[in-house]
Write a protein that holds these residues in place. Structure first.
Motif, PDB file in Angstrom:
ATOM      1  N   MET A   1       0.857  -1.158   0.000  1.00  0.00           N
ATOM      2  CA  MET A   1       0.000   0.000   0.000  1.00  0.00           C
ATOM      3  C   MET A   1       0.910   1.230   0.000  1.00  0.00           C
ATOM      4  O   MET A   1       1.925   1.252   0.664  1.00  0.00           O
ATOM      5  N   GLN A   2       0.496   2.218  -0.713  1.00  0.00           N
ATOM      6  CA  GLN A   2       1.333   3.385  -0.911  1.00  0.00           C
ATOM      7  C   GLN A   2       0.545   4.661  -0.617  1.00  0.00           C
ATOM      8  O   GLN A   2      -0.628   4.776  -0.958  1.00  0.00           O
ATOM      9  N   TYR A   3       1.194   5.617   0.016  1.00  0.00           N
ATOM     10  CA  TYR A   3       0.585   6.915   0.324  1.00  0.00           C
ATOM     11  C   TYR A   3       0.501   7.739  -0.946  1.00  0.00           C
ATOM     12  O   TYR A   3       1.447   7.807  -1.724  1.00  0.00           O
ATOM     13  N   LYS A   4      -0.651   8.348  -1.177  1.00  0.00           N
ATOM     14  CA  LYS A   4      -0.823   9.258  -2.309  1.00  0.00           C
ATOM     15  C   LYS A   4      -1.530  10.508  -1.822  1.00  0.00           C
ATOM     16  O   LYS A   4      -2.435  10.442  -1.006  1.00  0.00           O
ATOM     17  N   PRO A  30     -10.503   0.864  -0.025  1.00  0.00           N
ATOM     18  CA  PRO A  30     -10.338  -0.530  -0.456  1.00  0.00           C
ATOM     19  C   PRO A  30     -10.631  -0.718  -1.934  1.00  0.00           C
ATOM     20  O   PRO A  30     -11.349   0.080  -2.550  1.00  0.00           O
ATOM     21  N   LYS A  31     -10.069  -1.797  -2.492  1.00  0.00           N
ATOM     22  CA  LYS A  31     -10.361  -2.164  -3.872  1.00  0.00           C
ATOM     23  C   LYS A  31     -11.798  -2.633  -3.949  1.00  0.00           C
ATOM     24  O   LYS A  31     -12.388  -3.049  -2.957  1.00  0.00           O
ATOM     25  N   LYS A  32     -12.357  -2.609  -5.145  1.00  0.00           N
ATOM     26  CA  LYS A  32     -13.682  -3.174  -5.359  1.00  0.00           C
ATOM     27  C   LYS A  32     -13.613  -4.653  -5.014  1.00  0.00           C
ATOM     28  O   LYS A  32     -12.591  -5.306  -5.224  1.00  0.00           O
ATOM     29  N   GLU A  33     -14.702  -5.176  -4.502  1.00  0.00           N
ATOM     30  CA  GLU A  33     -14.729  -6.573  -4.030  1.00  0.00           C
ATOM     31  C   GLU A  33     -14.315  -7.561  -5.107  1.00  0.00           C
ATOM     32  O   GLU A  33     -13.591  -8.494  -4.852  1.00  0.00           O
ATOM     33  N   ASN A  34     -14.765  -7.352  -6.342  1.00  0.00           N
ATOM     34  CA  ASN A  34     -14.459  -8.305  -7.408  1.00  0.00           C
ATOM     35  C   ASN A  34     -13.024  -8.179  -7.933  1.00  0.00           C
ATOM     36  O   ASN A  34     -12.609  -8.969  -8.754  1.00  0.00           O
ATOM     37  N   GLN A  35     -12.261  -7.205  -7.466  1.00  0.00           N
ATOM     38  CA  GLN A  35     -10.883  -7.026  -7.914  1.00  0.00           C
ATOM     39  C   GLN A  35      -9.866  -7.523  -6.894  1.00  0.00           C
ATOM     40  O   GLN A  35      -8.688  -7.522  -7.158  1.00  0.00           O
ATOM     41  N   ARG A  36     -10.353  -7.941  -5.739  1.00  0.00           N
ATOM     42  CA  ARG A  36      -9.443  -8.377  -4.688  1.00  0.00           C
ATOM     43  C   ARG A  36      -9.067  -9.835  -4.881  1.00  0.00           C
ATOM     44  O   ARG A  36      -9.908 -10.682  -5.121  1.00  0.00           O
TER      45      ARG A  36
END
Length: 105
Positions: A1-4, A30-36
């Motif tokens: 995970m990266q700070y932006k 968080p990422k969309k559920e289907n992309q995790r």
């Protein structure tokens, strides 16, 4: 995970809206559920464990004792029993149900 920085990522109008709720703090989006990816999918661990579990069950069916399987795989008696029980359930399911349960794991 990266700070932006939000200024660099969000449109100005969205940034203004977010500032109504939070300012000067870190927030995780968080990422969309289907992309995790599920645990172990990226590095192959999930597949490795599934194959190991089938192997344990096959050896058990060939007559290996739970104690022998404990020694071979360095797992507890309880873990070996759970693997045998779960694998037996999957193998006894009709083919259509098995495909559905594997695709939902």
């Amino acid at each position: 995970m990266q700070y932006k920085n939000g200024k660099e990522v969000f449109p100005h109008s969205l940034l203004k809206e977010l500032q109504k709720y939070i300012q000067g703090e870190l927030i995780y989006i968080p990422k969309k559920e289907n992309q995790r990816a599920r645990w172990g999918e990226r590095n192959g661990t999930r597949q490795f464990i599934a194959e190991r579990n089938v192997e344990i069950y096959q050896l058990y069916k060939k007559g290996w004792s739970i104690e022998e399987l404990e020694q071979k795989y360095n797992l507890s008696m309880e873990s070996i029993r759970k693997i045998i029980y779960k694998t037996r359930e999957v193998e006894s399911e009709p083919e259509d149900n098995r495909r559905r349960s594997i695709s939902h794991e």
